[in-house]
Write a protein that holds these residues in place. Structure first.
Motif, PDB file in Angstrom:
ATOM      1  N   LEU A  38       3.408  -5.750 -37.078  1.00  0.00           N
ATOM      2  CA  LEU A  38       2.359  -5.326 -38.001  1.00  0.00           C
ATOM      3  C   LEU A  38       1.010  -5.852 -37.528  1.00  0.00           C
ATOM      4  O   LEU A  38       0.905  -6.999 -37.089  1.00  0.00           O
ATOM      5  CB  LEU A  38       2.643  -5.859 -39.402  1.00  0.00           C
ATOM      6  CG  LEU A  38       3.962  -5.440 -40.040  1.00  0.00           C
ATOM      7  CD1 LEU A  38       4.132  -6.114 -41.392  1.00  0.00           C
ATOM      8  CD2 LEU A  38       4.049  -3.930 -40.172  1.00  0.00           C
ATOM      9  N   VAL A  39       0.001  -5.001 -37.621  1.00  0.00           N
ATOM     10  CA  VAL A  39      -1.380  -5.370 -37.319  1.00  0.00           C
ATOM     11  C   VAL A  39      -2.238  -4.908 -38.488  1.00  0.00           C
ATOM     12  O   VAL A  39      -1.860  -3.981 -39.211  1.00  0.00           O
ATOM     13  CB  VAL A  39      -1.874  -4.730 -35.993  1.00  0.00           C
ATOM     14  CG1 VAL A  39      -1.043  -5.199 -34.809  1.00  0.00           C
ATOM     15  CG2 VAL A  39      -1.886  -3.213 -36.076  1.00  0.00           C
ATOM     16  N   PRO A  40      -3.395  -5.531 -38.710  1.00  0.00           N
ATOM     17  CA  PRO A  40      -4.261  -5.063 -39.785  1.00  0.00           C
ATOM     18  C   PRO A  40      -4.565  -3.577 -39.612  1.00  0.00           C
ATOM     19  O   PRO A  40      -4.865  -3.117 -38.505  1.00  0.00           O
ATOM     20  CB  PRO A  40      -5.518  -5.920 -39.645  1.00  0.00           C
ATOM     21  CG  PRO A  40      -5.027  -7.162 -38.960  1.00  0.00           C
ATOM     22  CD  PRO A  40      -3.956  -6.688 -38.012  1.00  0.00           C
TER      23      PRO A  40
ATOM     24  N   HIS B 207       2.544   0.060 -22.307  1.00  0.00           N
ATOM     25  CA  HIS B 207       3.458   0.639 -23.288  1.00  0.00           C
ATOM     26  C   HIS B 207       3.052   2.074 -23.598  1.00  0.00           C
ATOM     27  O   HIS B 207       1.883   2.449 -23.461  1.00  0.00           O
ATOM     28  CB  HIS B 207       3.437  -0.191 -24.583  1.00  0.00           C
ATOM     29  CG  HIS B 207       3.864  -1.610 -24.379  1.00  0.00           C
ATOM     30  ND1 HIS B 207       5.149  -1.970 -24.100  1.00  0.00           N
ATOM     31  CD2 HIS B 207       3.147  -2.761 -24.395  1.00  0.00           C
ATOM     32  CE1 HIS B 207       5.224  -3.278 -23.962  1.00  0.00           C
ATOM     33  NE2 HIS B 207       4.015  -3.780 -24.134  1.00  0.00           N
ATOM     34  N   ARG B 208       4.025   2.857 -24.013  1.00  0.00           N
ATOM     35  CA  ARG B 208       3.754   4.226 -24.489  1.00  0.00           C
ATOM     36  C   ARG B 208       3.664   4.150 -26.004  1.00  0.00           C
ATOM     37  O   ARG B 208       4.634   3.744 -26.661  1.00  0.00           O
ATOM     38  CB  ARG B 208       4.853   5.169 -24.064  1.00  0.00           C
ATOM     39  CG  ARG B 208       4.936   5.331 -22.547  1.00  0.00           C
ATOM     40  CD  ARG B 208       6.173   6.070 -22.161  1.00  0.00           C
ATOM     41  NE  ARG B 208       7.299   5.329 -22.736  1.00  0.00           N
ATOM     42  CZ  ARG B 208       8.517   5.277 -22.217  1.00  0.00           C
ATOM     43  NH1 ARG B 208       8.796   5.933 -21.156  1.00  0.00           N
ATOM     44  NH2 ARG B 208       9.462   4.582 -22.791  1.00  0.00           N
TER      45      ARG B 208
ATOM     46  N   ALA C  92      -5.436  -1.825 -31.508  1.00  0.00           N
ATOM     47  CA  ALA C  92      -4.131  -2.371 -31.101  1.00  0.00           C
ATOM     48  C   ALA C  92      -3.380  -1.371 -30.229  1.00  0.00           C
ATOM     49  O   ALA C  92      -2.768  -1.744 -29.226  1.00  0.00           O
ATOM     50  CB  ALA C  92      -3.309  -2.751 -32.325  1.00  0.00           C
ATOM     51  N   ALA C  93      -3.413  -0.092 -30.596  1.00  0.00           N
ATOM     52  CA  ALA C  93      -2.733   0.937 -29.805  1.00  0.00           C
ATOM     53  C   ALA C  93      -3.331   1.002 -28.399  1.00  0.00           C
ATOM     54  O   ALA C  93      -2.596   1.105 -27.406  1.00  0.00           O
ATOM     55  CB  ALA C  93      -2.831   2.292 -30.498  1.00  0.00           C
TER      56      ALA C  93
ATOM     57  N   PRO D 135      -0.192  -9.202 -25.372  1.00  0.00           N
ATOM     58  CA  PRO D 135      -1.457  -8.476 -25.229  1.00  0.00           C
ATOM     59  C   PRO D 135      -2.272  -8.427 -26.528  1.00  0.00           C
ATOM     60  O   PRO D 135      -3.497  -8.512 -26.493  1.00  0.00           O
ATOM     61  CB  PRO D 135      -1.018  -7.064 -24.815  1.00  0.00           C
ATOM     62  CG  PRO D 135       0.325  -7.252 -24.198  1.00  0.00           C
ATOM     63  CD  PRO D 135       0.955  -8.389 -24.936  1.00  0.00           C
ATOM     64  N   LEU D 136      -1.592  -8.298 -27.679  1.00  0.00           N
ATOM     65  CA  LEU D 136      -2.318  -8.270 -28.949  1.00  0.00           C
ATOM     66  C   LEU D 136      -2.980  -9.621 -29.219  1.00  0.00           C
ATOM     67  O   LEU D 136      -4.133  -9.682 -29.657  1.00  0.00           O
ATOM     68  CB  LEU D 136      -1.370  -7.896 -30.095  1.00  0.00           C
ATOM     69  CG  LEU D 136      -0.807  -6.473 -30.047  1.00  0.00           C
ATOM     70  CD1 LEU D 136       0.234  -6.277 -31.135  1.00  0.00           C
ATOM     71  CD2 LEU D 136      -1.926  -5.440 -30.167  1.00  0.00           C
ATOM     72  N   ALA D 137      -2.269 -10.700 -28.940  1.00  0.00           N
ATOM     73  CA  ALA D 137      -2.833 -12.034 -29.138  1.00  0.00           C
ATOM     74  C   ALA D 137      -4.024 -12.263 -28.214  1.00  0.00           C
ATOM     75  O   ALA D 137      -5.055 -12.804 -28.640  1.00  0.00           O
ATOM     76  CB  ALA D 137      -1.761 -13.094 -28.916  1.00  0.00           C
TER      77      ALA D 137
END
Length: 126
Positions: free
Chosen positions: A104-106, A122-123, A113-114, A84-86
């Motif tokens: 890790l994300v910027p 996701h929780r 991202a959250a 999902p982040l990608a």
């Protein structure tokens, strides 16, 4: 689905306190100090994840970490977070442990991202 492998499920993630720097040391086999969180040794050198102080001018990364309830035999576990982040175009760096993955994300994209991870089921605890 193969027998003997539990189906991957949504995860409970929390944001790790502090912020991190990701460094590449091309000719090192071990850092010169003990101030690191994770080390990944590869043929092209050493990758070091370390806490970054507030005043540092390094690129800052925020970390998501699972609740430790998964086992390494659960297929697709990092993919459930990374995918999902990608798809949302959020850069990431992953260091896996026995119990969970540190994703890790910027730092400036942490809230985005959250939200993406929540939308994926996701929780997430900030």
């Amino acid at each position: 689905m193969s027998e003997g492998f539990p189906r991957a499920v949504a995860q409970r993630l929390h944001v790790v306190p502090g912020r991190f720097a990701v460094e590449h040391l091309p000719h090192a086999t071990f850092p010169e100090d003990d101030d690191w969180i994770a080390l990944i040794r590869a043929p092209e050198g050493l990758t070091v994840i370390r806490d970054v102080p507030e005043f540092a001018e390094a690129e800052r990364w925020a970390g998501f970490y699972g609740d430790g309830e998964r086992a390494p035999r659960v297929p697709g576990t990092p993919a459930e977070i990374v995918g999902p982040l990608a798809e949302a175009g959020i850069p990431l760096f992953v260091a896996s442990t026995y119990h969970a993955d540190l994703v890790l994300v910027p730092d400036h994209r942490l809230k985005e991202a959250a939200d993406v991870l929540r939308d994926a089921g996701h929780r997430v605890e900030l």
